[in-house]
Scaffold this active site. Sequence first.
Site, short mmCIF file in Angstrom:
data_model
loop_
_atom_site.label_atom_id
_atom_site.label_comp_id
_atom_site.label_asym_id
_atom_site.label_seq_id
_atom_site.Cartn_x
_atom_site.Cartn_y
_atom_site.Cartn_z
N LYS A 186 47.75 4.43 -104.35
CA LYS A 186 46.85 4.62 -103.19
C LYS A 186 45.69 3.62 -103.24
O LYS A 186 45.16 3.31 -104.32
CB LYS A 186 46.32 6.06 -103.21
N SER B 260 44.78 12.57 -96.94
CA SER B 260 44.54 11.16 -96.76
C SER B 260 45.54 10.26 -97.47
O SER B 260 45.67 9.09 -97.14
CB SER B 260 43.13 10.81 -97.27
N SER C 201 44.36 16.27 -100.04
CA SER C 201 44.87 14.94 -99.70
C SER C 201 46.12 14.50 -100.44
O SER C 201 46.70 13.47 -100.09
CB SER C 201 43.78 13.88 -99.89
#
Lengths: 97, 467, 496
Positions: free
Chosen positions: C80, C155, C179
Amino acid sequence: MPLSKDEVRHVAMLARLGLEPGEEDFYAGQLSGILEHIDRLQQLDTEDIPPTAQVVEIASRLREDEPRPCLSQEEALANAPAAVDGFFRVPSIQEET
Amino acid sequence: MADWETVIGMEVHVQPKTRSKMFCGCSVADVNEPPNTHVCEICLGLPGTLPAINRAAVEACIKTALALRCEIPRHTKFDRKNYMYPDLPKGYQISQYDLPMSVNGLLEVDGRKVRIRRVHLEEDTGKLVHAGDKLHKAWESYVDLNRAGVPLMEIVSEPDLRSADEARDYAIELRTVLRAIGASEADMEKGQLRAEPNVSIRRAGTDALGVKTELKNINSFRALHRAILYEVDRQQKLLETGGTVVQETRGWSEDEERTFSQRSKEFAEDYRYFPEPDLPPLELDRAWIEELRAALPELPAIRRARLVSQHGLTAGQAAIISADRDLADLYETAVMQGAPPLPTANWIVNEVAPTGKLLDPAYLAELMTMLQAKDITRDQAREAYFESVETGRTPAEIVAEHGYRQVSDESELRVIAEAVIDANPKAVADYRNGKTQALNALLNELRKKAPQANPKVARELLLKLLG
Amino acid sequence: MTDDLTSLTIQDATRLLRLGSISSADLVTAHVERIERVDPRVKAYLRLTQDLWETQADEADRKIRRGDAGPLAGIPIAIKDVLCVRGVETTAGSQILRGFRPPYTGTAVSRLFEAGAVMLGVTNCDEFAMGSSTENSGYFPTHNPWDLERVPGGSSGGSAAAVASGEAIIALGTDTGGSIRQPAALCGVVGMKPTYGRVSRYGLIAFASSLDQIGPFARSVDDAALTLSLMAGYDPLDSTSSDRAAMEVLNNYGAGVKGMRLGVPREYYDVAGIEPGVKAAIDAALFILQKQGAEIVDVSLPHTDYGLAAYYIIAPAECSSNLARFDGVRYGLSEVDAPNITAEYSRTRRKGFGTEVRRRVMLGTYALSSGYYDAYYLKAQKVRTLIKRDFDAAFEKCDAVVSATSPTVAFPIGSKTQDPLSMYLCDVLTLGGNLAGLPGISVPCGTSDGLPVGLQVLGPQWGENVVFRVARAYEEASEMKAGVATPGPSPRRGEG
Ligand SMILES: [Mg+2]
Ligand SMILES: [Zn+2]
């Protein structure tokens, strides 16, 4: 509790967010909506409840005072938008008045 | 003319003696190192980095707190003080807000009790250099983060000081304590001790505090004294002409010898303090604190008093000796080993303090005993002292080797004295014409030829011969 | 052949690598080809890291040949965009960090690199991890591989979508309010958020420091557990990391649920807005767990209704401070030629931050500002205590708590962007775990209307092994393996 345009302007100033005049209404409306939801917290009696800043109990440890290598000046400045003679360059620090 | 009373509280930032920074492993830079060479991802505030507390900084803070007779609460924590400024890489300073490392202490300065509100730990900011000669004319600035993240102890007093003199003496006493306990070198010129007085005045006899100003950019004890004097005078004139004092931060201009407005509290930042989520609350190990307390040396003020009462030193001698732990230890050990107290104190003040050259206490005792017994002259003792420091040989050996001795027998010196008078007719004439200082020239000549001469006996002899 | 290599678990891949049937380079090539084929539609990756995968795959192959390969040798991983990797552009999904190349690698990532993982690239996310749909990325939205017109969740939507579409075997995400778990649920993969303090946050670009944790996405519970065990453990660079043994996350986790008490919080079971299809999938999962010998018990989390409110004070307050460092001085975007420093700050931050970030920074600044601290920030911290106590009480009655991960399946792109509160409600079942610091997992549990549903298991603090144990037992009994979606040129919706 709804947020006024002035309050929006004030927090945007504190946070240096560069709010443009027209945006105050937009954020005042949106933040007020969120705060309206948040205001349900006031229904709870928390008089005797201690606050939780850190939820997991972890004993603090201290670092031994042993230097480790620093970055080189070149590495330190590698991401800098503006660098002069080993310094980070910034505009005049005179405040807007 | 109304009588005014000055009220001063002091905020002093002190850099504890550590090898690395407060929250990262960067070595602490000396002044004048190239910019941004003592930085890492942590003290540059790069995204993703986290702080880790330096044990030595905590230790120095505890020692300082103990020396200042503070309480050390069981729980302490760090907080974030939020404001954006280019010398503050993270946009917040890690400091301590409502649970500082220590509270409620006391420092006695010449009999005045100054209450210490708190001693806490925080991190220093970086340094800004401005292009252009004056801040308000600068068109751009340059940021050096070598100092960013250097540990600082903030020592805050209550407003218990009543004059510029007291404020200066407080700062000096604080420095003495910090050095004595080894918490900091507290060198003001190197920025290791920065004093920021909060100054206000009020009508004598009233209790309410006046509006205060906070003075910054002070880098010597002299500047501290003068800045306060200037500020008190400024406030007094202001109030006496119907003006009001504005609460603000004022800088001290060394060149112009005046304070000037830096930042008015009307535009005060809202620092939005909140607990630093990256550091768990700190629970200090009580055993560790007690160990540090036990290891704390005698504090300078106590030692000073003892040197006067037990050893009969003058207040001046005691102050100089107790201000430096090495000097005081040397003095006391030598006396314990037989050195005569007063000559030894005198010796340390005049010979050791200015040079910083420390002799083995046993050797000093030996030397002082010889001096006291008038076996050698003071000049010879000085020679022997420094030779002993250099070579490590005992003063007795050195004295014997050089044949040092002091001659106090007039008859032994008479021939030399007469030769000196014969060889310096001009000085003799001057003396006889009333120029008494010509005697010193003759005395020096005599001591050159006979260093072993007892100066007092030689002087009397010359006076007698010159009639 | 190559598609076969892009639907493997770590265990499958490791077997092939150790047998010598394939090399790490083969595995990487298969994935890169897959990325080239599907990512133009899914848009899981922000950037690919060819230099890294070449050296790391090489190194892995050498070590495998020598017989001293680490447990992840040759395994392709996606990272990420909030996790710093030395020399790799890392931007937290934000324009303000465009071009930033960290001079260091964060602890969790470097531990996985040491274990042999091969980094394929940086995955998309909501800007500074603020969002539940990956629509708030400062670059472009990511699409759900199961239905390209829908969001992948957020996210960490890029990481979830990468694993779900065969573009990586495992991926790392971060979970501040859900997330990891929520996008895992919406993309039909396993996603795990550890106990706060289990994994070092060093190198994680902070959103809300007291809530953030790094965790894995995987195709199986085993893979998630293995990956977590390799990055867990004390790190002197993160003072909030725990010194508990990393391997305890695997203790006894294969033992099955027989005799375990699983709590179903009524406030979660009947949460407002839960879709019937989701509820049906959860009912079916509870039935399976019960059949495996678990006892299903009722529990209550009475302060659930206040969780979102407390969360939306605490997280923005911390983020308002964490994001102050983006000032255009040392890195990232800068309006350095502004007339003065205040103008530089304002212009840089106006240009660099998106709407959601600005909204939260303002909210947090307000909550901390003088006069409002007690009413908002302190109050929220006290409510956090109440929520923690709710969970403590629940764990007196049960070993783990089970619920849906998200009240809904993946929703259409654009459907919630105008109303921030509706977006925030996506996390209503997950953010309690963050406020209380608990470990939690989302495992695939069937579909609703053809779209994946996730089952959430929450354990007590440090009970990762309990969470894995329940999740694994369910995975095994339900045969509900994470599938790999092959997104077609047109939406898949209606097929399933
Ligand atoms: Mg301070
Ligand atoms: Zn550093």
